[in-house]
Design a protein around this motif. Structure first.
Motif, PDB file in Angstrom:
ATOM      1  N   ILE A 264     -17.917   3.338  -0.789  1.00  0.00           N
ATOM      2  CA  ILE A 264     -17.377   4.598  -1.291  1.00  0.00           C
ATOM      3  C   ILE A 264     -18.190   5.082  -2.492  1.00  0.00           C
ATOM      4  O   ILE A 264     -18.551   6.260  -2.591  1.00  0.00           O
ATOM      5  CB  ILE A 264     -15.891   4.448  -1.670  1.00  0.00           C
ATOM      6  CG1 ILE A 264     -15.065   4.087  -0.433  1.00  0.00           C
ATOM      7  CG2 ILE A 264     -15.366   5.729  -2.310  1.00  0.00           C
ATOM      8  CD1 ILE A 264     -13.606   3.834  -0.716  1.00  0.00           C
ATOM      9  N   ALA A 265     -18.497   4.157  -3.405  1.00  0.00           N
ATOM     10  CA  ALA A 265     -19.318   4.520  -4.561  1.00  0.00           C
ATOM     11  C   ALA A 265     -20.715   4.932  -4.124  1.00  0.00           C
ATOM     12  O   ALA A 265     -21.279   5.916  -4.636  1.00  0.00           O
ATOM     13  CB  ALA A 265     -19.388   3.344  -5.540  1.00  0.00           C
ATOM     14  N   GLY A 296     -12.949   6.475   4.072  1.00  0.00           N
ATOM     15  CA  GLY A 296     -12.969   6.860   2.666  1.00  0.00           C
ATOM     16  C   GLY A 296     -14.370   7.153   2.173  1.00  0.00           C
ATOM     17  O   GLY A 296     -14.590   8.079   1.389  1.00  0.00           O
ATOM     18  N   ALA A 297     -15.344   6.359   2.631  1.00  0.00           N
ATOM     19  CA  ALA A 297     -16.736   6.608   2.256  1.00  0.00           C
ATOM     20  C   ALA A 297     -17.220   7.926   2.846  1.00  0.00           C
ATOM     21  O   ALA A 297     -17.965   8.669   2.205  1.00  0.00           O
ATOM     22  CB  ALA A 297     -17.620   5.452   2.723  1.00  0.00           C
ATOM     23  N   GLY A 298     -16.786   8.213   4.083  1.00  0.00           N
ATOM     24  CA  GLY A 298     -17.164   9.474   4.705  1.00  0.00           C
ATOM     25  C   GLY A 298     -16.630  10.667   3.941  1.00  0.00           C
ATOM     26  O   GLY A 298     -17.335  11.662   3.724  1.00  0.00           O
ATOM     27  N   SER A 339     -11.154  10.668  -4.410  1.00  0.00           N
ATOM     28  CA  SER A 339     -10.687  11.181  -3.116  1.00  0.00           C
ATOM     29  C   SER A 339     -10.963  10.176  -2.009  1.00  0.00           C
ATOM     30  O   SER A 339     -10.103   9.907  -1.166  1.00  0.00           O
ATOM     31  CB  SER A 339     -11.380  12.505  -2.799  1.00  0.00           C
ATOM     32  OG  SER A 339     -11.085  13.480  -3.765  1.00  0.00           O
ATOM     33  N   GLY A 340     -12.180   9.618  -2.002  1.00  0.00           N
ATOM     34  CA  GLY A 340     -12.527   8.621  -0.986  1.00  0.00           C
ATOM     35  C   GLY A 340     -11.673   7.384  -1.090  1.00  0.00           C
ATOM     36  O   GLY A 340     -11.232   6.821  -0.067  1.00  0.00           O
ATOM     37  N   LEU A 341     -11.417   6.935  -2.311  1.00  0.00           N
ATOM     38  CA  LEU A 341     -10.606   5.738  -2.512  1.00  0.00           C
ATOM     39  C   LEU A 341      -9.171   5.955  -2.045  1.00  0.00           C
ATOM     40  O   LEU A 341      -8.594   5.108  -1.343  1.00  0.00           O
ATOM     41  CB  LEU A 341     -10.631   5.356  -3.992  1.00  0.00           C
ATOM     42  CG  LEU A 341      -9.857   4.101  -4.390  1.00  0.00           C
ATOM     43  CD1 LEU A 341     -10.396   2.874  -3.656  1.00  0.00           C
ATOM     44  CD2 LEU A 341      -9.918   3.887  -5.902  1.00  0.00           C
ATOM     45  N   LEU A 342      -8.583   7.091  -2.396  1.00  0.00           N
ATOM     46  CA  LEU A 342      -7.206   7.375  -1.985  1.00  0.00           C
ATOM     47  C   LEU A 342      -7.098   7.519  -0.470  1.00  0.00           C
ATOM     48  O   LEU A 342      -6.133   7.032   0.139  1.00  0.00           O
ATOM     49  CB  LEU A 342      -6.717   8.658  -2.671  1.00  0.00           C
ATOM     50  CG  LEU A 342      -6.491   8.563  -4.187  1.00  0.00           C
ATOM     51  CD1 LEU A 342      -6.169   9.933  -4.766  1.00  0.00           C
ATOM     52  CD2 LEU A 342      -5.373   7.570  -4.501  1.00  0.00           C
ATOM     53  N   LEU A 345      -7.218   4.076   1.080  1.00  0.00           N
ATOM     54  CA  LEU A 345      -5.929   3.393   0.938  1.00  0.00           C
ATOM     55  C   LEU A 345      -4.922   3.940   1.941  1.00  0.00           C
ATOM     56  O   LEU A 345      -4.145   3.188   2.530  1.00  0.00           O
ATOM     57  CB  LEU A 345      -5.405   3.564  -0.497  1.00  0.00           C
ATOM     58  CG  LEU A 345      -6.183   2.833  -1.603  1.00  0.00           C
ATOM     59  CD1 LEU A 345      -5.646   3.214  -2.972  1.00  0.00           C
ATOM     60  CD2 LEU A 345      -6.112   1.321  -1.394  1.00  0.00           C
ATOM     61  N   TRP A 346      -4.936   5.257   2.151  1.00  0.00           N
ATOM     62  CA  TRP A 346      -4.007   5.864   3.095  1.00  0.00           C
ATOM     63  C   TRP A 346      -4.273   5.384   4.521  1.00  0.00           C
ATOM     64  O   TRP A 346      -3.343   5.034   5.243  1.00  0.00           O
ATOM     65  CB  TRP A 346      -4.111   7.380   3.000  1.00  0.00           C
ATOM     66  CG  TRP A 346      -3.431   8.114   4.125  1.00  0.00           C
ATOM     67  CD1 TRP A 346      -3.994   8.652   5.234  1.00  0.00           C
ATOM     68  CD2 TRP A 346      -2.019   8.325   4.262  1.00  0.00           C
ATOM     69  NE1 TRP A 346      -3.060   9.216   6.053  1.00  0.00           N
ATOM     70  CE2 TRP A 346      -1.816   9.022   5.485  1.00  0.00           C
ATOM     71  CE3 TRP A 346      -0.913   8.021   3.481  1.00  0.00           C
ATOM     72  CZ2 TRP A 346      -0.569   9.414   5.921  1.00  0.00           C
ATOM     73  CZ3 TRP A 346       0.343   8.415   3.925  1.00  0.00           C
ATOM     74  CH2 TRP A 346       0.517   9.092   5.130  1.00  0.00           C
ATOM     75  N   THR A 347      -5.524   5.396   4.919  1.00  0.00           N
ATOM     76  CA  THR A 347      -5.852   4.978   6.287  1.00  0.00           C
ATOM     77  C   THR A 347      -5.582   3.505   6.516  1.00  0.00           C
ATOM     78  O   THR A 347      -5.253   3.092   7.635  1.00  0.00           O
ATOM     79  CB  THR A 347      -7.329   5.277   6.600  1.00  0.00           C
ATOM     80  OG1 THR A 347      -8.183   4.660   5.619  1.00  0.00           O
ATOM     81  CG2 THR A 347      -7.599   6.772   6.612  1.00  0.00           C
ATOM     82  N   SER A 348      -5.705   2.699   5.463  1.00  0.00           N
ATOM     83  CA  SER A 348      -5.443   1.271   5.622  1.00  0.00           C
ATOM     84  C   SER A 348      -3.956   0.990   5.776  1.00  0.00           C
ATOM     85  O   SER A 348      -3.571  -0.062   6.320  1.00  0.00           O
ATOM     86  CB  SER A 348      -5.990   0.508   4.412  1.00  0.00           C
ATOM     87  OG  SER A 348      -5.310   0.868   3.232  1.00  0.00           O
TER      88      SER A 348
END
Length: 350
Positions: A264-265, A296-298, A339-342, A345-348
């Motif tokens: 993600i970073a 999230g990375a995408g 945004s990617g991190l959240l 977390l949502w998709t997981s």
């Protein structure tokens, strides 16, 4: 009368003045000239790409230029400024929402941003709109849902609005501490000191074409804004063409695989130089996700790349002072990572 000696003070002054006033056009011409010498094929491709990109964005540019010139000629700019003179947090929310759903691209929104700042609209509300606008619009939502999926399109829309809220709030807090009193560069809009102060009220004349002075102001504003946009966007699109030509998609693919925080970073940082454009980036991200990249990375790649893409970033650089540009980039990267991190977390959890 004798010719001026080469390198004489007067000649140097003329050259210096020419560079200061036309340096953006000269930069584009220099790049294309160098390409014509060392890589003629790429020079032709870059020129065609830049002209084509300008033509594609022309409808939005023409509309936004007309709106900005109309607001100044009629005096409606004061009404718009007053509409943004309410509760700062409410104005930030409206700016973020408008940016997230507006049809204007990062280029077409430039004259509107300059006009809003020159009218006296607080930078916090304008920044909320500015950050959200390049990420999502109605056509982008439909395309994202088709290429990726509806969940991703909704997440990208929420990321756009969230980034606008985040950035606007941060700028508001900084302004309360005395920062950004003069956000615009000299010569843009009212110039620096006029960019953050409400103008004195004046009557609104909707039928501005009946007044010679107001017709002249409309024409002058439209012409100056068009020339300003043309020089900066030409340079931006020439640079973008070189990025597309010289940064292979395979290189991006190799850098963005894997799970966890690191991808993600990495996607956030890689999105700055490697972003293609809002539409071309979607199939690339779709392919990366199919190859195992975390969603999230995408999302981080799309958000960071959209806000810091060459046209969007150069728009900020052209209009605002350097400290505003630095904050814009910092907010873009931190907001994209969040945004990617959240989203990850949502998709997981689903």
């Amino acid at each position: 009368m004798t010719d001026m000696p080469l390198g004489a003070p007067g000649q140097r002054s003329v050259l210096r003045s020419l560079w200061q006033t036309q340096r953006v056009w000269l930069a584009s011409a220099t790049i294309l000239a160098a390409l014509a010498v060392f890589d003629p094929l790429q020079a032709a491709e870059s020129a065609v790409f830049a002209v084509g990109a300008l033509l594609n964005t022309a409808p939005f540019l023409i509309l936004s230029i007309a709106i900005a010139a109309w607001a100044g000629a009629t005096g409606a700019d004061n009404l718009i400024a007053k509409a943004f003179s309410g509760t700062p947090l409410l104005m930030i929310g409206l700016g973020a929402l408008a940016g997230g759903i507006s049809p204007f691209c990062s280029c077409g929104v430039i004259p509107l941003i300059a006009a809003l700042l020159a009218m006296g609209v607080p930078l916090s509300a304008v920044m909320a709109f500015w950050l959200a606008s390049p990420i999502m619009d109605p056509s982008m939502f439909v395309l994202t849902a088709g290429v990726l999926d509806l969940e991703f399109a909704v997440a990208k829309t929420l990321a756009a609005i969230g980034l606008g809220l985040f950035g606007g709030t941060v700028v508001h807090l900084m302004m309360k501490g005395g920062a950004f009193a003069d956000p615009l560069r000299e010569g843009v809009g009212n110039g620096g000191c006029g960019g953050a102060k409400m103008r004195a009220p004046r009557p609104v004349v909707w039928r501005f074409w009946a007044d010679a002075d107001r017709r002249a102001k409309f024409g002058k504003t439209a012409l100056s804004t068009t020339l300003f946009l043309a020089k900066w966007l030409m340079l931006a699109f020439v640079l973008e063409s070189l990025m597309l030509a010289w940064i292979p998609a395979e290189t991006i693919t190799e850098m963005l695989g894997g799970d966890g925080l690191v991808p993600i970073a990495t996607a956030t940082l890689v999105g700055v130089p490697a972003y293609l454009n809002g539409y071309a980036a979607l199939p690339l991200v779709g392919g990366l996700i199919e190859q195992g990249m975390a969603p999230g990375a995408g999302l981080a790649f799309l958000v960071a790349g959209g806000v810091t893409s060459i046209p969007a970033a150069m728009a900020v650089w052209a209009l605002a002072k350097r400290e505003v540009f630095a904050v814009y980039i910092g907010l873009s990267l931190s907001g994209a990572f969040a945004s990617g991190l959240l989203f990850q977390l949502w998709t997981s959890m689903t």
